[in-house]
Design a protein around this motif. Sequence first.
Motif, short mmCIF file in Angstrom:
data_model
loop_
_atom_site.label_atom_id
_atom_site.label_comp_id
_atom_site.label_asym_id
_atom_site.label_seq_id
_atom_site.Cartn_x
_atom_site.Cartn_y
_atom_site.Cartn_z
N UNK A 36 -0.84 -1.98 2.90
CA UNK A 36 0.27 -2.02 1.94
C UNK A 36 -0.11 -1.42 0.59
N UNK A 37 -1.38 -1.23 0.32
CA UNK A 37 -1.84 -0.78 -1.00
C UNK A 37 -1.13 0.48 -1.52
N UNK A 38 -0.86 1.51 -0.69
CA UNK A 38 -0.20 2.71 -1.24
C UNK A 38 1.20 2.45 -1.80
N UNK A 39 1.83 1.34 -1.41
CA UNK A 39 3.21 1.06 -1.80
C UNK A 39 3.33 0.09 -2.97
N UNK A 40 2.23 -0.52 -3.38
CA UNK A 40 2.27 -1.50 -4.46
C UNK A 40 2.79 -0.83 -5.73
N UNK A 41 3.77 -1.47 -6.34
CA UNK A 41 4.34 -0.96 -7.57
C UNK A 41 5.49 0.03 -7.37
N UNK A 42 5.74 0.43 -6.12
CA UNK A 42 6.83 1.35 -5.83
C UNK A 42 8.05 0.58 -5.36
N UNK A 43 9.21 1.01 -5.78
CA UNK A 43 10.44 0.41 -5.29
C UNK A 43 10.74 0.96 -3.89
N UNK A 44 11.62 0.31 -3.19
CA UNK A 44 12.03 0.80 -1.86
C UNK A 44 12.60 2.22 -1.99
N UNK A 45 13.35 2.47 -3.04
CA UNK A 45 13.92 3.81 -3.26
C UNK A 45 12.82 4.85 -3.47
N UNK A 46 11.79 4.50 -4.25
CA UNK A 46 10.66 5.41 -4.46
C UNK A 46 9.95 5.72 -3.15
N UNK A 47 9.71 4.68 -2.36
CA UNK A 47 9.03 4.89 -1.07
C UNK A 47 9.88 5.79 -0.19
N UNK A 48 11.18 5.52 -0.16
CA UNK A 48 12.09 6.32 0.66
C UNK A 48 12.05 7.79 0.25
N UNK A 49 12.06 8.05 -1.06
CA UNK A 49 12.10 9.44 -1.51
C UNK A 49 10.78 10.16 -1.26
N UNK A 50 9.67 9.45 -1.31
CA UNK A 50 8.36 10.08 -1.10
C UNK A 50 7.98 10.12 0.38
N UNK A 51 8.21 9.03 1.10
CA UNK A 51 7.71 8.90 2.47
C UNK A 51 8.79 8.96 3.54
N UNK A 52 10.04 8.81 3.17
CA UNK A 52 11.13 8.83 4.14
C UNK A 52 11.65 7.43 4.46
N UNK A 53 12.82 7.40 5.07
CA UNK A 53 13.51 6.14 5.35
C UNK A 53 12.73 5.23 6.28
N UNK A 54 12.20 5.75 7.38
CA UNK A 54 11.50 4.90 8.35
C UNK A 54 10.25 4.27 7.75
N UNK A 55 9.49 5.04 6.98
CA UNK A 55 8.29 4.48 6.36
C UNK A 55 8.66 3.44 5.30
N UNK A 56 9.77 3.67 4.60
CA UNK A 56 10.24 2.68 3.62
C UNK A 56 10.56 1.37 4.32
#
Length: 113
Positions: free
Chosen positions: A69-89
């Motif tokens: 989970x470390x790469x996602x700490x501090x990122x919002x779901x929207x940020x993760x979605x925009x960087x990594x895509x919907x499924x990874x979010x």
Amino acid sequence: MSGVKHTPWTYAWESESSDWVVWGSVSAPDETGMTWQPAICTLSDSQGEDVARLIAAAPDLLTVAIKSHEPYVGLSEEDIRSVYGLEEAKLAIALRDAITRATGDRPEKGEQA
């Protein structure tokens, strides 16, 4: 969510009771470094071994989940979605939720995923 410490667990078949017993280490180690005592439950149904195995693996699974989970700490779901895509979010949020259930921790202020 870091610094989580849990008792190591193992499991064994108890022929006297015909149960699977989950054992936890205690603080008074023997010469091998651990003293095992029944500490959590006995399981006698047909899925007892599966449940005992999962309980014994839980601390290791939690450690891997936190590290993953470390790469996602501090990122919002929207940020993760925009960087990594919907499924990874979706996976990142599910991972965060599982860690929260296991640790009882709530994300720190500003930490959303």
